[in-house]
Design a protein around this motif. Structure first.
Motif, PDB file in Angstrom:
ATOM      1  N   ARG A 179      17.611  14.475 -38.999  1.00 22.06           N
ATOM      2  CA  ARG A 179      18.416  15.421 -38.234  1.00 22.06           C
ATOM      3  C   ARG A 179      19.878  14.992 -38.240  1.00 22.06           C
ATOM      4  O   ARG A 179      20.191  13.804 -38.142  1.00 22.06           O
ATOM      5  N   ASP A 214      19.066  34.826 -38.251  1.00 18.88           N
ATOM      6  CA  ASP A 214      19.869  33.715 -38.750  1.00 18.88           C
ATOM      7  C   ASP A 214      20.685  34.112 -39.973  1.00 18.88           C
ATOM      8  O   ASP A 214      21.634  33.431 -40.348  1.00 18.88           O
ATOM      9  N   ASP A 247      15.908  38.411 -40.732  1.00 19.60           N
ATOM     10  CA  ASP A 247      16.031  37.255 -39.842  1.00 19.60           C
ATOM     11  C   ASP A 247      17.426  37.227 -39.236  1.00 19.60           C
ATOM     12  O   ASP A 247      18.420  37.316 -39.950  1.00 19.60           O
ATOM     13  N   GLY A 301      19.671  30.840 -34.330  1.00 18.34           N
ATOM     14  CA  GLY A 301      18.242  30.726 -34.106  1.00 18.34           C
ATOM     15  C   GLY A 301      17.858  29.686 -33.069  1.00 18.34           C
ATOM     16  O   GLY A 301      18.655  28.834 -32.669  1.00 18.34           O
ATOM     17  N   ILE A 302      16.604  29.783 -32.614  1.00 17.70           N
ATOM     18  CA  ILE A 302      16.019  28.836 -31.668  1.00 17.70           C
ATOM     19  C   ILE A 302      14.890  28.109 -32.376  1.00 17.70           C
ATOM     20  O   ILE A 302      14.053  28.733 -33.029  1.00 17.70           O
ATOM     21  N   SER A 303      14.866  26.789 -32.278  1.00 18.46           N
ATOM     22  CA  SER A 303      13.807  26.004 -32.899  1.00 18.46           C
ATOM     23  C   SER A 303      13.667  24.697 -32.139  1.00 18.46           C
ATOM     24  O   SER A 303      14.293  24.501 -31.084  1.00 18.46           O
ATOM     25  N   THR A 304      12.865  23.784 -32.655  1.00 15.84           N
ATOM     26  CA  THR A 304      12.711  22.487 -32.014  1.00 15.84           C
ATOM     27  C   THR A 304      13.999  21.668 -32.092  1.00 15.84           C
ATOM     28  O   THR A 304      14.157  20.683 -31.379  1.00 15.84           O
ATOM     29  N   ARG A 305      14.928  22.088 -32.962  1.00 19.07           N
ATOM     30  CA  ARG A 305      16.197  21.375 -33.120  1.00 19.07           C
ATOM     31  C   ARG A 305      17.395  22.156 -32.598  1.00 19.07           C
ATOM     32  O   ARG A 305      18.487  21.619 -32.528  1.00 19.07           O
ATOM     33  N   HIS A 306      17.198  23.433 -32.306  1.00 21.73           N
ATOM     34  CA  HIS A 306      18.327  24.293 -31.971  1.00 21.73           C
ATOM     35  C   HIS A 306      18.101  25.044 -30.666  1.00 21.73           C
ATOM     36  O   HIS A 306      17.024  25.596 -30.437  1.00 21.73           O
ATOM     37  N   ASN A 307      19.129  25.052 -29.833  1.00 24.75           N
ATOM     38  CA  ASN A 307      19.156  25.857 -28.619  1.00 24.75           C
ATOM     39  C   ASN A 307      20.497  26.577 -28.606  1.00 24.75           C
ATOM     40  O   ASN A 307      21.506  26.013 -29.035  1.00 24.75           O
ATOM     41  N   SER A 367      10.991  17.969 -29.331  1.00 25.12           N
ATOM     42  CA  SER A 367      11.709  19.239 -29.291  1.00 25.12           C
ATOM     43  C   SER A 367      12.960  19.120 -28.438  1.00 25.12           C
ATOM     44  O   SER A 367      12.979  18.409 -27.423  1.00 25.12           O
TER      45      SER A 367
END
Length: 587
Positions: A484, A530, A528, A320-326, A573
């Motif tokens: 985190r 994920d 999802d 997944g993509i999120s403010t913590r993950h690329n 982010s």
């Protein structure tokens, strides 16, 4: 009248005729002109309102319109054609600079207001980011990598032809080189008293509205180059990132580690439980995986006799993509022979505190309104203790009773049997997995100050050595700051038979979870990504073979560079600290 003359000059460009363009152009020569700036309205096709401030505001805001943007581009393309028709090249090869803007700002702060250093000659270059005209005086601000400085231009020093050329061809956004002396204006603004300049790059597209900047978040990430022009402070994040990476390398070298490189394309996706990217090599006629960790190849280096190794590089995970993950991110992984996970805790503290001192000069940093203290030593607690502290549940008391552990977790979390949250919990195959599920749900976000979470269950730590005192646990820690995970480390498993068994058990657990998840979501079209376990996990036989040759006792650790930079730049982010993050396709 001045505004009207400027508008007429820009309008004349639209009527530039084909017959003029068809004439033989003289030999191209560098454009070298005395500086004179035209009004921002010269980039528009409509005459501006009389007040200068309103004119700039209207011109800037209109640049956000697609039609106006194309109109401005067409006008500027005409300027390029006409410049070439006059024998000037608007895209230069080079410019000899004597100073940066910061060097000038630092070197001439002592000047008195109104003082001119006529015997000083300087040469600078940068992008025009602002213009102001006051009768016979024109001021432009140019920006280079180090800062900004004002260009001071006097009409009396220009011929009429030069003045007409400048007001017709120069726009905000153009990159220019300028020569001149140094002057501090009566109002105290240090300036380059321009004698001549050249257009080095003619900008075809207008910059974002200077009053509002580039505020479209998606566009900021998608067009990072525009973001950096409109918001110069963005570049400071990447300067800090470079300092962090440099300081990490210095730290590792000071402890005797050597940097190595391992394959990005791998035959087996190993070293972590994550979904890989899969590609196909045509010549070899086989599928390959983009690495999800550098771990297994670095351990091979230990087997080969290197005792302190590390790699700093890109990792790829198809999740997944999120403010913590690329999907692609940067880590450093390090391995040290003849040490255990206690050694890695000390090394983690050393790396992070050195980076903080290199970037901030102190060990207390602000992150999103919270003061984070990086002063050593950091808190160290076991996972079991933290979960018991937060929930009152002692998961040690369940032994191997998985159902009782699930019921206790449901009761505390308030999860109903039919809820979607129950899917992940129901898929847990051991008490250790349930403990980890509760930890991630309840405890992680509360670990704001630096905390080492110790002694993870063996079921979720297939590469960590069994704890020497506590059965069912491993000598593993994760470092959390601001809720985190920053780092993950083990006393490394060196027993090849135990390692094979752990891998085989991990594959069984993965297949069981895949079957359970697929069964639960079979009728759910909104599944999802994920939760997709459709990919297969396989043994890395070569790594297992390497262990059979013998790997010395060792500890290893991985640190997330992006999340560390987020902390040290106060970025909310992960996209803010990656120059070109992965984004959804524009519709």
């Amino acid at each position: 009248m001045e505004a009207l003359r400027v508008w007429r000059a820009s309008s004349n460009l639209l009527s530039f005729t084909a017959s003029r363009a068809a004439k033989a152009a003289p030999a191209v020569r560098p454009l070298s002109l005395h500086v004179r700036c035209c009004s921002p309205a010269a980039a528009t096709t409509k005459p501006p309102p009389p007040p200068p401030q309103d004119r700039r505001r209207r011109s800037a805001s209109s640049s956000t319109s697609t039609s106006d943007r194309e109109s401005i581009r067409a006008i500027r393309l005409k300027k390029v054609e006409e410049l070439r028709g006059k024998g000037y090249e608007p895209y230069a090869y080079k410019w000899n600079r004597t100073h940066t803007t910061k060097e000038l700002q630092d070197g001439y702060t002592h000047l008195e207001n109104g003082e001119v250093c006529a015997d000083v000659s300087v040469s600078i270059a940068g992008r025009i980011v602002a213009r102001r005209a006051f009768g016979k005086l024109v001021f432009m601000t140019i920006r280079d990598d180090s800062g900004t400085i004002q260009l001071y231009c006097e009409k009396d020093s220009l011929t009429e032809e030069q003045f007409e050329q400048l007001k017709s061809f120069i726009d905000i956004g153009d990159i220019i080189g300028a020569n001149g002396s140094i002057k501090k204006t009566e109002k105290g603004e240090l300036s380059v008293y321009v004698k001549n300049f050249e257009i080095l790059t003619k900008s075809l597209l207008p910059l974002p509205d200077k009053y509002h900047g580039l505020t479209d978040v998606d566009k900021r990430y998608r067009q990072r180059y525009v973001d950096m022009i409109a918001n110069p402070e963005v570049a400071d994040v990447f300067r800090t990132r470079a300092k962090v990476v440099s300081e990490i390398r210095k730290t590792m070298e000071s402890f005797g580690f050597i940097e190595v490189e391992t394959p990005v394309l791998q035959g087996a996706a190993g070293g972590a439980e994550a979904r890989p990217f899969i590609t196909h090599h045509n010549s070899l006629q086989r599928d390959l995986f983009l690495r999800i960790a550098t771990e297994l190849h670095l351990k091979r280096m230990l087997v080969g006799g290197l005792e302190k190794v590390y790699e700093l590089g890109r990792i790829f995970r198809n999740e997944g993509i999120s403010t913590r993950h690329n999907p692609e991110f940067t880590t450093i992984e390090m391995y040290e022979a003849y040490s255990d996970y206690e050694s890695m805790m000390n090394l983690a503290e050393e790396i992070v505190t050195r980076c903080a001192m290199a970037t901030h000069g102190k060990l207390r940093v602000d992150y999103q309104g919270t003061e984070i203290s990086l002063e050593r030593p950091w808190r160290r607690e076991t996972m079991h203790s933290l979960v018991k502290e937060a929930t009152g549940i002692d998961f040690n008391s369940f032994g191997e009773d998985v159902e009782s552990a699930k019921n206790a977790a449901r009761g505390f979390l308030g999860i109903k049997t039919e809820s979607s949250d129950n899917i992940s919990l129901q898929a847990c195959s051991s008490v250790g997995h349930i403990l980890n599920e509760v930890f991630e749900t309840v405890v992680e976000s509360s670990l704001v100050q630096p905390t080492f979470v110790l002694d993870y269950p063996v079921e979720i730590s297939p590469l960590a050595k069994a704890h020497r005192r506590c059965a069912g646990l491993t000598e593993r820690f994760e470092l959390f700051i601001c809720g985190r995970e920053i780092g993950n480390a083990f006393s490394e498993l060196t027993d090849p038979i135990d390692q094979r068994g752990r891998f085989e058990n991990q594959i069984k657990q993965h297949n069981a979870k895949r079957a359970a998840m697929n069964k639960e979501v079979k009728s759910n079209e909104g599944k999802d990504d994920d939760d997709d376990f459709s990919y297969e996990v396989s043994l890395d036989e070569d790594f297992l073979t390497s262990l059979e040759y013998g790997m010395p006792p060792a500890s290893g650790m991985g640190l997330g560079i992006d999340r560390l930079v987020m902390l040290l730049t106060n970025s909310a982010s992960i996209r803010d600290v990656i120059a070109f993050p992965v984004l959804k396709i524009q519709q």
